[in-house]
Design an enzyme around this catalytic site. Sequence first.
Site, PDB file in Angstrom:
ATOM      1  CG  ASP A  27      -2.093  -1.095   1.423  1.00  0.00           C
ATOM      2  OD1 ASP A  27      -2.998  -1.034   1.932  1.00  0.00           O
ATOM      3  OD2 ASP A  27      -1.258  -1.825   0.827  1.00  0.00           O
TER       4      ASP A  27
ATOM      5  CG  HIS B 148      -3.161   4.021   1.530  1.00  0.00           C
ATOM      6  ND1 HIS B 148      -4.736   4.081   0.948  1.00  0.00           N
ATOM      7  CD2 HIS B 148      -3.082   2.645   2.746  1.00  0.00           C
ATOM      8  CE1 HIS B 148      -5.520   2.536   1.251  1.00  0.00           C
ATOM      9  NE2 HIS B 148      -4.680   2.283   2.501  1.00  0.00           N
TER      10      HIS B 148
ATOM     11  CG  ASP C 276      -5.382  -0.698  -0.360  1.00  0.00           C
ATOM     12  OD1 ASP C 276      -5.553  -0.420   0.746  1.00  0.00           O
ATOM     13  OD2 ASP C 276      -5.845  -0.634  -0.968  1.00  0.00           O
TER      14      ASP C 276
ATOM     15  CG  ASN D 209      -8.966  -2.236   0.477  1.00  0.00           C
ATOM     16  OD1 ASN D 209      -8.553  -2.275   0.170  1.00  0.00           O
ATOM     17  ND2 ASN D 209      -9.947  -1.647   1.360  1.00  0.00           N
ATOM     18  CG  HIS D 210      -8.259   2.561  -0.373  1.00  0.00           C
ATOM     19  ND1 HIS D 210      -9.357   3.609   0.339  1.00  0.00           N
ATOM     20  CD2 HIS D 210      -8.726   1.515   0.853  1.00  0.00           C
ATOM     21  CE1 HIS D 210      -9.192   3.155   1.832  1.00  0.00           C
ATOM     22  NE2 HIS D 210      -8.649   2.354   1.937  1.00  0.00           N
TER      23      HIS D 210
ATOM     24  CG  HIS E 172      -5.275  -4.928  -1.326  1.00  0.00           C
ATOM     25  ND1 HIS E 172      -3.545  -4.140  -1.760  1.00  0.00           N
ATOM     26  CD2 HIS E 172      -6.010  -4.334  -0.660  1.00  0.00           C
ATOM     27  CE1 HIS E 172      -4.180  -3.239  -0.148  1.00  0.00           C
ATOM     28  NE2 HIS E 172      -5.687  -3.509  -0.320  1.00  0.00           N
TER      29      HIS E 172
ATOM     30  CG  ASP F  94     -21.497  17.480  -4.803  1.00  0.00           C
ATOM     31  OD1 ASP F  94     -20.712  17.988  -5.205  1.00  0.00           O
ATOM     32  OD2 ASP F  94     -21.820  17.762  -6.326  1.00  0.00           O
TER      33      ASP F  94
ATOM     34  CB  SER G  38     -20.899  20.729  -8.209  1.00  0.00           C
ATOM     35  OG  SER G  38     -21.960  20.331  -7.758  1.00  0.00           O
TER      36      SER G  38
END
Lengths: 163, 740
Positions: free
Chosen positions: B179, B181, B208, B240-241, B292, B653, B657
Amino acid sequence: MRLQEIQKKIKDAFEVFDHESNDTVDVREIGTIIRSLGCCPSEGELHDLIAEDLLSQVSSRMVEEEEPTGYIRLEKFLPMMVKVLLERRYRPIPEDLLLQAFEVLDSAKEGFLTKEELVKYMTEEGEPFTQEEMEEMLSAALDPETNTIQYRDYLAMMVIDEN
Amino acid sequence: MGSGSSTPHHFVLQKAESAFKAAVLIQRWYRRYIARLEMRRRCTWSIFQSIEYAGQQDQVKLHDFFSYLVDHFTPSSHNERSFLSCMFTEKRLLKDPEMEKYCDYESIEVPDCYTGPHLSFPLLPDHATALVEAFKQKKQLHARYVLNILHEARSHLMQLPNINRLSTGYSEEITVCGDLHGQLDDLIFIFYKNGLPSPERSYVFNGDFVDRGKDSIEILMILFAFMLVYPKEFHLNRGNHEDHIVNLRYGFTKEVMHKYKVNGKKILKMLQEVFCWLPLATLIDGKVLITHGGISDKTNLELLEKLERHKIISTMKYTKKPEKEKLVEEGRSSSPWFPLKSRSVPSSPLRLSPQKGSRSASIPCSFIPNRKEISKRVRKSVQLELEKCWQQVGFSEFKIQEELPFFPPESELDPCDLQGVDYEEWKQVADILWSDPMPQEGCKANTVRGEGCYFGPNVTEQMLQKHSLQFLIRSHECKPEGYEFCHNRKVLTIFSASNYYEVGSNRGAYVKLGRDLIPHIVQYQANKATHTLTMRQRISRVEESALRALREKLFAHSSSLLGAFKSYDLDGTNFITLSDWSAAVESVLHLGLPWRVLRPQLVTHTTNNMLEYTSWLDDLAKEQLSHENIQSSLLEVLYRNRSNLETIFRIIDSDHSGLISFDEFRQIWKLFSSHMNIDISDESICDLARSIDFNKDGNIDINEFLEAFRLVEQSYLEDKDLELKNSETSHSSCSSHGIH
């Protein structure tokens, strides 16, 4: 009531090292647990504690000089530790005694130890430090400019940090 | 003989003895000091981990909440229905021409004032290196190039199999990283220490890459660039990210919209199409499997190779499956984020999938008295459900045809149906991406993360034997040393984001595999400052950070804590024992932390080993209050919910925006109020919306949104308070209080 409090305290500390959540910890972490509960045993005393009270849990290869292996169960550890705490065994060392210890090593009575002196004593005398332990102590204790350990200042700093 | 000659000898002996004793004393004392530091380090670590996992569970709860709401709330107009369906589903741009049009980059002009790197395609190694250099100098890559790289990356990834096969015969040594990140410093350090990717230097990055850190997009650009330039030597696995739903919460979406104000939307859209094409696993010499998260006892490599991975846009669950409800019922103490009231609600929106299987967990109808009912319904046939719904709503016949325009096929809320993959395949991927190893034998659901499994040494052994593998490499979990072996050294966790929780919290690591497939680990900490700190200073620093986070959490639960403390203080003395404090705190926070060990750091003023809890809570409040100017009694609710609310805002949203329209706001308030048991009329919501729009620009931004929530919650709590006051006058015993 007090007994209950002590037991819970021991359990909490034990749990921190109970990685599998099955009420056992690796015997190599027992020293850390016991010390974090306020006791200050020497390595030899620790070895004896584990051997005499908990031998049945630990693998029988407990020869002198060899690293113990195996697991300690909470149900064995708890009563032993309660006893240790109630009997107030292995009390921490008072500051003045520590100072005296440094002064004994400071043969020249100059108020400091040279790096070589400290390393020699810590790694060859008593219950010798590993290289890692030695390096870690030096990183905080050594005054890099003079290459000495001003042990009064060092102690003072450590004591503050403890509190 | 004579004392003259024996004295020096005796003296020396005595001296040696006392030196020995002195040494032992010092060593004894020092070892205790270190042990205490170690204990603090472990506790700090568990604080961070439990808060991190609690956050992940929140995410899962949030989705459960939304699904539940959508299931049980009937929109009264077709506008509302389509709003709901839009909220959860983003139209897939499956057709290439549509995508080209939507994520077109050619029309984007790069202005002359742009000082970042210029790229031309096809990319050359120099471009990739230039990117690294530019990012080191904090330059930003222009949106046009970002989109171009993403396009090329997608085209390349589409050609790759689900499981990438590499050979050390080809490239001698392969470096596997875990990872990152969004921590660019770590990537730069790895390239510095290990060398840039090249035909002689292969890399595998195990997922990740994004979220949490502040340079996720830069990391992606570098990784994709090298992948395009050295396609045979540079490989990526999905984590998973790499998932837009997760990104909404953990910062990547925010980062992109912040850095690319004009084209951020396009980039995010494009990213979805790229992430889903990332390979699921890598196999080295047919002997080392790299995924992962990990594996499960159901992991089936043949199935994994065959499934259409790009159909799985997200591995986050949308709906509560029956087995999950069973978990909740088994008394797992998860306090619902919103109190789920089981009052009767009007019929829910109707689903139009008479052909599809019985995964009708999302077709509840009519009155839902409790969860058992829901699981019962699941077993009934879809057709029957539909009929009942129609009857209750007052339709005498089926009018399915009429509803079609409002429910495009992709509006199914079940992630599997939605993505055209069957459940088994989807689960295979979720397991690969989310699982964690555990020391005990067996395989059980990963309740902490909400997805994937915990897999034991026997599962690993089975897997290795079945496919003649030597060991597994995975990432997904932060480790203090950057790596960790488990399952008898058959599973290696490798984590490459150093200082993940805080400066000094952990090392990062990568592993090199040569022809012998023996792992060589390299550790680092990409922050020079930490090298000069002593262990004590490092631990203190990280510890402070953890304690601060913990105190915030404590504050956020002030009123529940007060209630718990009061339950231990039956005489109303305002004091409780420290032991009771520990028990109370755990019963409220459910973090599973060693409170008695942490207590000295959190409770500083005690009298006779007793704590005056009201002043302790006040002190907590004062500390938190110094940061903001909001009325203290409501601050805690806001704090507790802030990140959830932010996530909700970002979900609403949908065009990213940073603003939501009055209409969207009204819709969401209706959903909230039906669950917070607040009766608010349409008019009052409108008024609320208008009054919330502080700057009167016809839109609501995130701060106005949070403020609105606070106000409504305030009136809710005031009413609750009134109720309690009224009941207090009639009963003599105290109950747990709200806020005064």
